[in-house]
Structures are given as C-alpha cells and as structure tokens.
Design a protein around this motif. Structure first.
Motif, PDB file in Angstrom:
ATOM      1  N   ILE A   1       0.848  -1.197   0.000  1.00 48.59           N
ATOM      2  CA  ILE A   1       0.000   0.000   0.000  1.00 48.59           C
ATOM      3  C   ILE A   1       0.885   1.249   0.000  1.00 48.59           C
ATOM      4  O   ILE A   1       0.650   2.208  -0.735  1.00 48.59           O
TER       5      ILE A   1
ATOM      6  N   GLY B   1       1.224   3.965  -2.785  1.00 49.40           N
ATOM      7  CA  GLY B   1       0.959   5.344  -2.356  1.00 49.40           C
ATOM      8  C   GLY B   1       2.031   6.288  -2.893  1.00 49.40           C
ATOM      9  O   GLY B   1       1.735   7.345  -3.436  1.00 49.40           O
TER      10      GLY B   1
ATOM     11  N   LEU C   1       1.606   6.720  -6.594  1.00 49.11           N
ATOM     12  CA  LEU C   1       0.514   7.653  -6.919  1.00 49.11           C
ATOM     13  C   LEU C   1       0.970   9.085  -6.688  1.00 49.11           C
ATOM     14  O   LEU C   1       0.683   9.985  -7.470  1.00 49.11           O
ATOM     15  N   ARG C   2       1.689   9.280  -5.595  1.00 49.13           N
ATOM     16  CA  ARG C   2       2.103  10.632  -5.246  1.00 49.13           C
ATOM     17  C   ARG C   2       3.141  11.193  -6.214  1.00 49.13           C
ATOM     18  O   ARG C   2       3.207  12.398  -6.427  1.00 49.13           O
TER      19      ARG C   2
ATOM     20  N   LYS D   1       3.107  11.118  -9.235  1.00 44.25           N
ATOM     21  CA  LYS D   1       2.418  11.669 -10.404  1.00 44.25           C
ATOM     22  C   LYS D   1       3.052  11.223 -11.722  1.00 44.25           C
ATOM     23  O   LYS D   1       2.818  11.828 -12.758  1.00 44.25           O
TER      24      LYS D   1
ATOM     25  N   HIS E   1      -3.570  -0.187  -5.619  1.00 45.84           N
ATOM     26  CA  HIS E   1      -3.745   0.448  -4.300  1.00 45.84           C
ATOM     27  C   HIS E   1      -5.121   0.083  -3.734  1.00 45.84           C
ATOM     28  O   HIS E   1      -5.248  -0.320  -2.583  1.00 45.84           O
TER      29      HIS E   1
ATOM     30  N   ASP F   1      -6.024  -2.107  -0.460  1.00 43.90           N
ATOM     31  CA  ASP F   1      -6.813  -1.484   0.608  1.00 43.90           C
ATOM     32  C   ASP F   1      -7.961  -2.395   1.023  1.00 43.90           C
ATOM     33  O   ASP F   1      -8.239  -2.557   2.206  1.00 43.90           O
TER      34      ASP F   1
ATOM     35  N   TRP G   1      -6.616  -5.174   3.056  1.00 43.63           N
ATOM     36  CA  TRP G   1      -6.110  -4.647   4.331  1.00 43.63           C
ATOM     37  C   TRP G   1      -7.262  -4.344   5.285  1.00 43.63           C
ATOM     38  O   TRP G   1      -7.225  -4.663   6.475  1.00 43.63           O
TER      39      TRP G   1
ATOM     40  N   LEU H   1      -8.795   5.073   5.963  1.00 45.44           N
ATOM     41  CA  LEU H   1      -9.952   4.537   5.247  1.00 45.44           C
ATOM     42  C   LEU H   1     -10.894   5.667   4.811  1.00 45.44           C
ATOM     43  O   LEU H   1     -11.282   5.758   3.641  1.00 45.44           O
TER      44      LEU H   1
ATOM     45  N   GLY I   1      -9.313   7.930   2.249  1.00 47.78           N
ATOM     46  CA  GLY I   1      -9.124   7.169   1.006  1.00 47.78           C
ATOM     47  C   GLY I   1     -10.444   7.008   0.268  1.00 47.78           C
ATOM     48  O   GLY I   1     -10.515   7.185  -0.954  1.00 47.78           O
TER      49      GLY I   1
ATOM     50  N   LEU J   1     -11.374  10.053  -1.597  1.00 44.67           N
ATOM     51  CA  LEU J   1     -10.618  10.295  -2.835  1.00 44.67           C
ATOM     52  C   LEU J   1     -11.000   9.305  -3.926  1.00 44.67           C
ATOM     53  O   LEU J   1     -10.644   9.475  -5.084  1.00 44.67           O
TER      54      LEU J   1
ATOM     55  N   ARG K   1      -7.326  14.924   0.735  1.00 45.80           N
ATOM     56  CA  ARG K   1      -5.977  14.806   0.172  1.00 45.80           C
ATOM     57  C   ARG K   1      -4.931  15.307   1.172  1.00 45.80           C
ATOM     58  O   ARG K   1      -3.865  14.723   1.330  1.00 45.80           O
TER      59      ARG K   1
ATOM     60  N   HIS L   1      -4.737  12.427   3.882  1.00 41.15           N
ATOM     61  CA  HIS L   1      -4.363  11.059   3.488  1.00 41.15           C
ATOM     62  C   HIS L   1      -2.844  10.854   3.503  1.00 41.15           C
ATOM     63  O   HIS L   1      -2.360   9.854   4.029  1.00 41.15           O
TER      64      HIS L   1
ATOM     65  N   MET M   1      -0.103   8.570   6.047  1.00 37.30           N
ATOM     66  CA  MET M   1       0.914   7.601   5.658  1.00 37.30           C
ATOM     67  C   MET M   1       2.237   7.895   6.378  1.00 37.30           C
ATOM     68  O   MET M   1       2.912   6.974   6.835  1.00 37.30           O
TER      69      MET M   1
HETATM   70  C1  HEM Z   1      -7.871   2.142   3.561  1.00 33.24           C
HETATM   71  C2  HEM Z   1      -8.321   2.468   2.431  1.00 33.24           C
HETATM   72  C3  HEM Z   1      -7.641   3.377   1.448  1.00 33.24           C
HETATM   73  C4  HEM Z   1      -8.273   3.852   0.355  1.00 33.24           C
HETATM   74  C5  HEM Z   1      -9.722   3.571  -0.051  1.00 33.24           C
HETATM   75  C6  HEM Z   1      -7.313   4.671  -0.367  1.00 33.24           C
HETATM   76  C7  HEM Z   1      -7.583   5.308  -1.550  1.00 33.24           C
HETATM   77  C8  HEM Z   1      -6.735   6.129  -2.233  1.00 33.24           C
HETATM   78  C9  HEM Z   1      -7.041   6.829  -3.450  1.00 33.24           C
HETATM   79  C10 HEM Z   1      -8.392   6.761  -4.177  1.00 33.24           C
HETATM   80  C11 HEM Z   1      -5.951   7.525  -3.832  1.00 33.24           C
HETATM   81  C12 HEM Z   1      -5.781   8.359  -5.090  1.00 33.24           C
HETATM   82  C13 HEM Z   1      -6.042   9.789  -4.828  1.00 33.24           C
HETATM   83  C14 HEM Z   1      -5.989  10.565  -6.108  1.00 33.24           C
HETATM   84  O1  HEM Z   1      -6.971  10.525  -6.853  1.00 33.24           O
HETATM   85  O2  HEM Z   1      -4.964  11.183  -6.352  1.00 33.24           O
HETATM   86  C15 HEM Z   1      -4.937   7.277  -2.822  1.00 33.24           C
HETATM   87  C16 HEM Z   1      -3.685   7.859  -2.834  1.00 33.24           C
HETATM   88  C17 HEM Z   1      -2.724   7.616  -1.872  1.00 33.24           C
HETATM   89  N1  HEM Z   1      -2.809   6.715  -0.815  1.00 33.24           N
HETATM   90 FE1  HEM Z   1      -4.448   5.693  -0.276  1.00 33.24          FE
HETATM   91  N2  HEM Z   1      -6.118   4.668   0.293  1.00 33.24           N
HETATM   92  C18 HEM Z   1      -6.268   3.898   1.423  1.00 33.24           C
HETATM   93  C19 HEM Z   1      -5.300   3.613   2.356  1.00 33.24           C
HETATM   94  C20 HEM Z   1      -4.020   4.110   2.328  1.00 33.24           C
HETATM   95  C21 HEM Z   1      -3.007   3.831   3.304  1.00 33.24           C
HETATM   96  C22 HEM Z   1      -3.194   2.918   4.529  1.00 33.24           C
HETATM   97  C23 HEM Z   1      -1.887   4.502   2.941  1.00 33.24           C
HETATM   98  C24 HEM Z   1      -0.533   4.543   3.581  1.00 33.24           C
HETATM   99  C25 HEM Z   1      -0.239   4.055   4.735  1.00 33.24           C
HETATM  100  C26 HEM Z   1      -2.197   5.233   1.709  1.00 33.24           C
HETATM  101  C27 HEM Z   1      -1.331   6.060   1.029  1.00 33.24           C
HETATM  102  C28 HEM Z   1      -1.643   6.803  -0.087  1.00 33.24           C
HETATM  103  C29 HEM Z   1      -0.779   7.806  -0.697  1.00 33.24           C
HETATM  104  C30 HEM Z   1       0.616   8.233  -0.217  1.00 33.24           C
HETATM  105  C31 HEM Z   1      -1.451   8.305  -1.812  1.00 33.24           C
HETATM  106  C32 HEM Z   1      -0.951   9.414  -2.749  1.00 33.24           C
HETATM  107  C33 HEM Z   1      -1.549  10.689  -2.209  1.00 33.24           C
HETATM  108  C34 HEM Z   1      -1.058  11.954  -2.850  1.00 33.24           C
HETATM  109  O3  HEM Z   1      -0.916  12.003  -4.077  1.00 33.24           O
HETATM  110  O4  HEM Z   1      -0.846  12.917  -2.090  1.00 33.24           O
HETATM  111  N3  HEM Z   1      -3.494   4.953   1.376  1.00 33.24           N
HETATM  112  N4  HEM Z   1      -5.434   6.416  -1.866  1.00 33.24           N
END
Ligand code: HEM
Ligand code: HEM
Length: 314
Positions: free
Chosen positions: A89, A93, A96-97, A99, A130, A134, A137, A209, A212, A215, A235, A238, A242
């Motif tokens: 994850i 993450g 995704l970040r 870009k 991702h 999730d 998890w 959660l 996430g 988003l 945003r 989230h 992390m």
């Molecule tokens: C538990 C359910 C989770 C869901 C449903 C979820 C969903 C998402 C989604 C939809 C995005 C894309 C956002 C976008 O459109 O740019 C994203 C980005 C990301 N997620 Fe998650 N996520 C979850 C958990 C986590 C966890 C546990 C971590 C880390 C420990 C994490 C780290 C990240 C990071 C670093 C990004 C990139 C954010 C950014 O561009 O600033 N996510 N997540």
C-alpha cells in the motif's frame, strides 16, 4: 541492482544534491536535539520530584481483571498480513504521489457483476492495485477488531484508566533517559506502547480509510456528502496519515529489535513466550515472502491480473 532500483537511487541522488547544506544542517541539529533531550531526561530523573514521579507512575498500568495473557496465533497471522499489505500500500501510495504516468490504465467491465449505475472510472494501474490492497487490508483489519473484542484481547491495547497518561509520560521520560522501562509484552504493554497501538488501530487506520474513500470513486460526485467533506481536506490528510504509519513502524521495529528481539519475535510470530531462534526464523521467512511479493507485484503481472476484470490499455 535492477534497472528500476538504480533509476530510483539516482533520482534520490539528484534530489539530494541541491539540498546538501540543508540535509547537513538538519542532521547536525537532530543530533544536538537528541543529546539535549537525553541530558534533560537524565537530569529530570535524578531530581527528587522526578524520582518520586517514576516511583508513583512506573510506566505501566496493571491490566484489568480478566485480561488474557499472551499473544494468540490468530493475532500473529493478522499482524503479518497487516505488514504484508501495508508494505505494498505504501509503495503504491508513493507511486501515486509521484504523479508519474502509470504504465497502464484499467477500465472495469460494467456488463458483469458488480454492475453500477455510474460508468466505471478509468484507473491508472497503480491506483487499481492500491484499491485492491486497501480492500484486503481493511478486511484483515475488520476481522482483527471483531476478534479482538470477542476474545477480550482488546483490554491489552485499549486504555481503560486515565492513569495511562502519567504512566505514558513516565515511560517517555525513561526511554528518553536511555534507561528504558522494563516491560513484559506477553502480559501487559507499557503505557506508551498501549497508546501507540491504540492510535494506529483506532485513529490512524480509520482516518486512512475515510480519507481514502473520499478520494475514490465510491464517494458520490455531488450532494451533501461532497460539501460536508471537501476533497482537498481528504488529500491533505491522506498523505500525512501515511507519514504517521511510516514513523510508527520505524520506531516500533527499532524497539522490537532493541528490547529482547528473540523473545518478542517468538511472541508475535509463533505465539509462544520463549527465547530461542525459532521466532526469528519465522520472521525472516515472512520477510522473504514480502520481498517476493515486492518483486512480483510489477506492472506486467498487475496488468495481466487486472485484465481479468476489464480492459487494460497503455
Ligand atoms: C484504507 C483504504 C484506502 C483507500 C480507499 C485509499 C484510496 C486512495 C485513493 C483513491 C488515492 C488516489 C487519490 C488521487 O486521486 O490522487 C490514494 C492515494 C494515496 N494513498 Fe491511499 N487509500 C487507502 C489507504 C491508504 C493507506 C493505509 C496509505 C498509507 C499508509 C495510503 C497512502 C496513499 C498515498 C501516499 C497516496 C498518494 C496521495 C497523494 O498524491 O498525495 N493509502 N489512496
Ligand atoms: C515487520 C515488522 C514488524 C515487526 C518485527 C513487529 C513486531 C511486533 C511485536 C514483537 C509485537 C508484540 C508486542 C511488542 O512486543 O511490542 C507487535 C505488536 C503490534 N504491532 Fe508490530 N511489528 C511489525 C510491523 C508492524 C506494522 C507494519 C504495524 C502496523 C502499522 C504493527 C502494529 C502492531 C500493533 C498494533 C501491535 C499490538 C497488537 C495487539 O496486541 O493487539 N506492527 N509487533
């Protein structure tokens, strides 16, 4: 070194070069800060007030009557699966970040179950992965919480007495003075451990959660829910969540390895209170499993799996 590994390490070097001075100063100031904290903590402990405080609050709240003793095997399994999913994850993450343009795009086939009214959104392959991670998890975490409460095991990580606050302060003072509090994690966690475990399970995980979901495309695109919880806020939370996970895991793993590693690895990885090398061996095997998953979970395989549920392009 593989090609991608050398690419990402040269990117790191590129990033560091113009920041050399800043990095140097930060390192120096961190060392000074650590030394100051240790000296201050040692001095505080030596004062009569500090001594009395630690005598009154040793850093541990005795477990309430009926608290189970030991770490059961189901908890070991869930703890391993949690680390396994989180590793990937966090990697997705970062992807995704960054870009960067994903090496493939997935569109779900909406003529098959589960059919949705809204047309499926096209997802980059990293986001697709991702979201699946999730889901696994969260499923693992939900089982953990249910069993935790069904077995009484929750009493070990949920504080039930305000004495946890002064005891956590006392434990922090003892860690900072480098004369660490004794603890026996088979029977009871110290107050700082308890608060940290409580925070990661009951605060950070639900936050990950909720933000996430906000988003993701399961959140309705318009209506009251959108106004109640702006995407920008999600945003902005989230990513720091992390960072909190990463900070927690770093401290957690350093402490496990510096406070009787063999005993603790036996406790968590084999559900037994012993100090032989078996637990370490199982832990090492679990690291191998994670490394194999890390190597396999690359775009070619991910795209092949994703293609089973829709179309993959790019
Ligand atoms: C538990 C359910 C989770 C869901 C449903 C979820 C969903 C998402 C989604 C939809 C995005 C894309 C956002 C976008 O459109 O740019 C994203 C980005 C990301 N997620 Fe998650 N996520 C979850 C958990 C986590 C966890 C546990 C971590 C880390 C420990 C994490 C780290 C990240 C990071 C670093 C990004 C990139 C954010 C950014 O561009 O600033 N996510 N997540
Ligand atoms: C792979 C590296 C890891 C190792 C070696 C490790 C080791 C341990 C050990 C030995 C314990 C027993 C309690 C103790 O002695 O403190 C423990 C408990 C715990 N760990 Fe980890 N851990 C790891 C990763 C993680 C991760 C990634 C998380 C979550 C982000 C996590 C969350 C927890 C929690 C919440 C507990 C308390 C569980 C309970 O009693 O219900 N650990 N860990």
């Amino acid at each position: 070194m593989t090609e991608t590994a050398s690419k990402s390490s040269s990117r790191l070097v590129e990033w560091m070069r113009p920041r050399r001075r800043l990095i140097g100063w930060t390192a120096l100031l961190s060392v000074v800060a650590v030394v100051l904290v240790v000296v201050l903590a040692r001095w505080l402990r030596g004062t009569p007030g500090g001594e009395a405080f630690i005598a009154d609050y040793p850093g541990i709240v005795p477990p309430p009557e009926g608290t189970p003793v030991g770490i059961p095997a189901w908890l070991g399994w869930q703890h391993f699966l949690n680390s396994f999913f989180l590793l990937l994850i966090v990697r997705t993450g970062f992807q995704l970040r960054s870009k960067q343009r994903p090496p493939g795009f997935f569109t779900r086939d909406n003529t098959r179950w589960p059919r949705t009214k809204r047309a499926p959104r096209r997802l980059g392959i990293f986001l697709w992965f991702h979201l699946w991670l999730d889901a696994f998890w969260i499923l693992n975490g939900a089982v953990y919480v249910v069993v935790l409460f069904a077995t009484g095991q929750w009493l070990r990580i949920v504080p039930t007495d305000w004495a946890v606050v002064p005891n956590a302060l006392s434990a922090a003072l003892q860690y900072a003075s480098l004369d660490w509090p004794t603890e026996n994690s088979w029977v009871v966690y110290n107050s700082l451990q308890q608060l940290a475990y409580f925070a990661i399970v009951f605060i950070a995980s639900p936050l990950a959660l909720l933000t996430g979901l906000r988003l993701s495309s399961v959140w309705p695109p318009e209506g009251a829910l959108v106004r109640a919880f702006p995407e920008k806020l999600a945003r902005a939370v989230h990513y720091p969540v992390m960072l909190f996970f990463l900070g927690f895991v770093f401290v957690h793993v350093v402490l496990v390895f510096t406070t009787g590693a063999l005993v603790k690895l036996n406790q968590m990885y084999l559900a037994r209170d012993a100090d032989d090398w078996l637990g370490f061996i199982v832990f090492a095997l679990s690291v191998v499993v994670m490394a194999v998953a890390w190597v396999l979970a690359k775009p070619p395989l991910l795209k092949r799996i994703a293609a089973k549920g829709g179309t993959v392009r790019g």
